[in-house]
Design a protein around this motif. Structure first.
Motif, short mmCIF file in Angstrom:
data_model
loop_
_atom_site.label_atom_id
_atom_site.label_comp_id
_atom_site.label_asym_id
_atom_site.label_seq_id
_atom_site.Cartn_x
_atom_site.Cartn_y
_atom_site.Cartn_z
N VAL A 34 7.61 -6.63 -3.70
CA VAL A 34 8.46 -6.70 -4.60
C VAL A 34 9.01 -8.12 -4.65
O VAL A 34 9.21 -8.91 -3.76
CB VAL A 34 9.75 -5.85 -4.18
N ALA A 35 9.00 -8.71 -5.87
CA ALA A 35 9.36 -9.96 -6.33
C ALA A 35 8.70 -11.05 -5.26
O ALA A 35 9.15 -11.90 -4.81
CB ALA A 35 10.70 -10.09 -6.17
N GLY A 36 7.38 -10.71 -4.89
CA GLY A 36 6.67 -11.59 -4.14
C GLY A 36 6.82 -11.38 -2.41
O GLY A 36 6.05 -12.00 -1.71
N ALA A 37 7.50 -10.66 -2.22
CA ALA A 37 7.54 -10.09 -0.60
C ALA A 37 6.82 -8.91 -0.23
O ALA A 37 6.92 -8.03 -1.06
CB ALA A 37 9.22 -10.01 -0.23
N ASP A 38 6.17 -9.02 0.91
CA ASP A 38 5.36 -8.11 0.99
C ASP A 38 5.82 -7.00 2.39
O ASP A 38 6.38 -7.72 3.15
CB ASP A 38 3.94 -8.53 1.31
N LEU A 39 5.33 -5.98 2.32
CA LEU A 39 5.75 -4.99 3.43
C LEU A 39 4.46 -3.98 3.81
O LEU A 39 3.86 -3.51 3.01
CB LEU A 39 6.81 -4.02 2.80
N ASP A 40 4.42 -4.32 4.94
CA ASP A 40 3.01 -3.57 5.64
C ASP A 40 3.50 -2.10 6.01
O ASP A 40 4.13 -1.73 6.92
CB ASP A 40 2.52 -4.35 6.90
N LEU A 41 2.96 -1.22 5.03
CA LEU A 41 3.36 0.22 5.22
C LEU A 41 2.99 0.87 6.70
O LEU A 41 3.42 1.69 7.25
CB LEU A 41 3.17 0.88 3.93
N ARG A 42 1.81 0.56 7.08
CA ARG A 42 0.99 1.35 8.20
C ARG A 42 1.84 0.47 9.40
O ARG A 42 2.16 1.32 10.28
CB ARG A 42 -0.55 0.84 8.27
N PHE A 43 2.04 -0.66 9.59
CA PHE A 43 3.01 -1.23 10.59
C PHE A 43 4.20 -0.72 10.55
O PHE A 43 4.75 -0.29 11.90
CB PHE A 43 2.95 -2.69 10.32
N MET A 44 4.85 -0.40 9.46
CA MET A 44 6.12 0.19 9.34
C MET A 44 6.34 1.56 9.90
O MET A 44 6.99 2.15 10.56
CB MET A 44 6.58 0.06 8.07
N ALA A 45 5.13 2.39 9.35
CA ALA A 45 5.07 3.90 9.84
C ALA A 45 4.89 3.98 11.34
O ALA A 45 5.65 4.71 12.14
CB ALA A 45 3.81 4.42 9.05
N GLU A 46 4.25 2.97 12.06
CA GLU A 46 4.02 3.03 13.54
C GLU A 46 5.25 2.73 14.14
O GLU A 46 5.66 3.50 15.03
CB GLU A 46 2.99 1.96 13.76
#
Length: 238
Positions: A157-169
């Motif tokens: 979003v607007a250049g910021a990334d979020l690692d979904l796999r890391f977040m799920a863990e």
């Protein structure tokens, strides 16, 4: 009421069961988001899950890292507990400040997406026909897009990334830790556990507890049991 969360089991149960509820919902939305994102093109339902995921992720994050200040209806006592709540929960749940749960760039980017659209619109050049014909048109800035990268397992979003796999863990680790500390969060349905945890604790009144009658509740029961049934109901012998 105790002056410290560590001495108040009921308060701990309330915090942990509600945190478990929001963590489960964040995981559910993330699972649905990942499934929808496998399609090409990505269906609109994916973005509904995207917003739900960020919403519940925000609740989890704010529970662990509370916002400062009392708020419009806050009290000094509530602020005192809010200040203690975050450190206490992070300690017993073993959540570090480096946890992805604390990262707010993507959530803020989504919640304030309208502001980023404003900035993009006002910065976008309006070239004239003459500039287009002369091939001297200006450089156009990229719009503040929201993207799902299935292969990389990220959202942007607007250049910021979020690692979904890391977040799920991390969400799953948090939920497991909560359930270890508060078994009712695992044994009961999500909403039921959270609801039951918030019910006021009612003290158990023993039968020999004092009442208006100095003899106590037990004395009253003994009196009722010793009363002649016929006299108690107003019946007389024929």
């Amino acid at each position: 009421m105790s002056n410290d969360i560590s001495d108040d089991p009921w308060a701990q149960r309330v915090y942990l069961t509600w945190l478990a509820r929001d963590t489960r919902y964040a995981l559910t939305a993330l699972t649905a988001l990942t499934a929808y994102a496998q399609n090409t093109p990505v269906p609109p339902a994916a973005w509904v899950c995207f917003e739900d995921f960020l919403s519940f992720l925000g609740k989890v994050s704010r529970t662990l890292w509370p916002a400062p200040g009392k708020g419009p209806n806050g009290t000094d006592k509530g602020l005192e507990w809010r200040t203690k709540r975050g450190p206490f929960l992070r300690k017993i749940l073993e959540v570090e400040d480096s946890s992805p749960l604390k990262a707010r760039e993507v959530r803020n980017g989504s919640e304030h997406f309208d502001e980023r659209l404003d900035e993009w619109i006002v910065s976008l050049p309006r070239p004239t026909v003459e500039e287009w014909q002369a091939d001297t048109k200006p450089t156009f800035p990229a719009p503040p897009m929201r993207l799902i990268n299935v292969e990389a397992g990220t959202i942007q979003v607007a250049g910021a990334d979020l690692d979904l796999r890391f977040m799920a863990e991390e969400l799953q680790r948090l939920l497991t830790k909560i359930e270890d500390l508060e078994p009712s969060a695992a044994a009961l349905p999500t909403d039921m556990a959270a609801l039951l945890a918030t019910l006021p604790r009612v003290p158990i009144i023993p039968f020999d507890a004092p009442a208006e009658d100095p003899g106590g509740i037990q004395a009253w029961l003994d009196e009722q049991n010793s009363t002649d049934p016929g006299t108690a109901t107003g019946d007389t012998e024929a």
